[in-house]
Enzyme design. Structure first.
Site: not given
Ligand code: R5P
Length: 311
Positions: A36, A190, A192, A216, A221, A223-224
């Site tokens: 399971d 920035k 978000r 960073d 993603t 995106g930044t």
């Protein structure tokens, strides 16, 4: 007390590499699964030992966290004398406060369960927030990969490069990198908009005709990084973008986003195991030596100061 490196399923190659830096082989550790999906870990002999359990909690985050909890419990029940959770990438660190009503403080919940499962000390690398330390009642050692990253960058970053923080949270990291490389810093502001979308609203600093190095703590993603690169190019930066981050979470859409940018190089560490066939512009430098150094010093009760993240 004998030193033992126990590898979690998420971090086997890293745990093996750091164990070898210490002249050891990782401790046997099986992770079986019931039909399971329930996990059933089993660790080798650790009774009376100084155990370092290595497991990053990157994607799939909940699965990795539960593995870590069960392995901690297994080590505790097997009689380990001291257990340090080595979590190079600590998932849930972004949730250090309730940003909106009705949310959880995920970092605190993760801290509580790790401690309850048997962690007596935590070792992390470039956590998203230094506030992570205050989430725990056990000692937290926050290492930084900045020296590892800057050493790997030092020969490939042009002299006139500007180091860029892609958001306000990354400013300290960018400043540490810039200081080591002796380059100026610029900052992107920035906002978000959602988990996958961000907007770069302002740029502080001059990047006209200059190559840029965006720094960073993590890329999820992409995106930044994409938003930062777009505003930098729009403000006249040279189409020569290097990106460096400690943690490459790289969810599926990240590669496409990054591929669309004029990237000279993307440098990540192996805090999270990456695909065996990374893109040609992607490089990986290892934090195995850093972790081995820290673990060796902790085992011998020596200071760690010069390895720590100073924010
Ligand atoms: C956020 O504050 C972090 O430092 C990173 O900038 C962010 O989590 C990266 O996520 P993404 O790649 O999805 O923009």
């Amino acid at each position: 007390m004998t030193l033992q490196i126990v590898p979690g399923a998420a971090s086997r190659p890293l745990a093996t590499a750091l164990a070898r830096c210490l002249g050891l082989e990782p401790t046997a550790c099986l992770l079986e699964r019931f039909p399971d999906g329930e996990l059933r870990p089993r660790v080798g002999t650790v009774r009376g030992d100084d155990v370092y359990l290595v497991q990053s909690t990157g994607p799939p985050v909940a699965e990795r966290l539960v593995e870590l909890l069960l392995l901690l419990d297994a080590c505790r029940r097997a009689g380990a004398d001291r257990i340090t959770a080595v979590v190079p990438y600590f998932g849930y660190a972004r949730q250090d406060r309730r940003a909106r009503a009705g949310e959880a403080v995920g970092a605190r919940a993760a801290a509580d369960v790790l401690t309850a499962a048997g962690a007596q000390r935590l070792l992390v690398v470039d956590p998203h927030t230094a506030a992570l330390e205050a989430m725990f009642t056990i000692p937290v050692e926050m290492l930084t990969a900045v020296p590892v990253l800057t050493e790997a960058l030092s020969t490939t970053v042009p002299d006139d490069t500007v180091v860029v923080a892609p958001d306000l949270g990354a400013v300290k990291l960018a400043e540490h990198v810039a200081a080591r490389l002796d380059r100026p810093v610029a900052i992107v502001c920035k906002t978000r908009l959602s988990g996958t979308t961000v907007r770069a609203t302002e740029l502080i600093g001059d990047v006209q005709n200059r190559p840029v190095l965006i720094v960073d703590d993590m890329i999820s993603t992409g995106g930044t990084i994409e938003a930062a690169a777009r505003i930098l190019l729009a403000r006249g930066a040279a189409p020569d973008v290097t990106v460096a981050a400690t943690h490459g979470l790289l969810v599926p859409e990240a590669a496409e986003r990054l591929r669309a940018l004029p990237l000279r190089r993307l440098l990540l560490t192996d805090s999270i195991a990456l695909q065996p066939d990374p893109a040609p512009w992607m490089d990986v430098c290892s934090v195995a030596g850093l972790l081995a150094d820290a673990i060796g010093r902790l085992h011998r009760a020596e200071p760690l100061d010069d390895l720590l993240l100073h924010t």
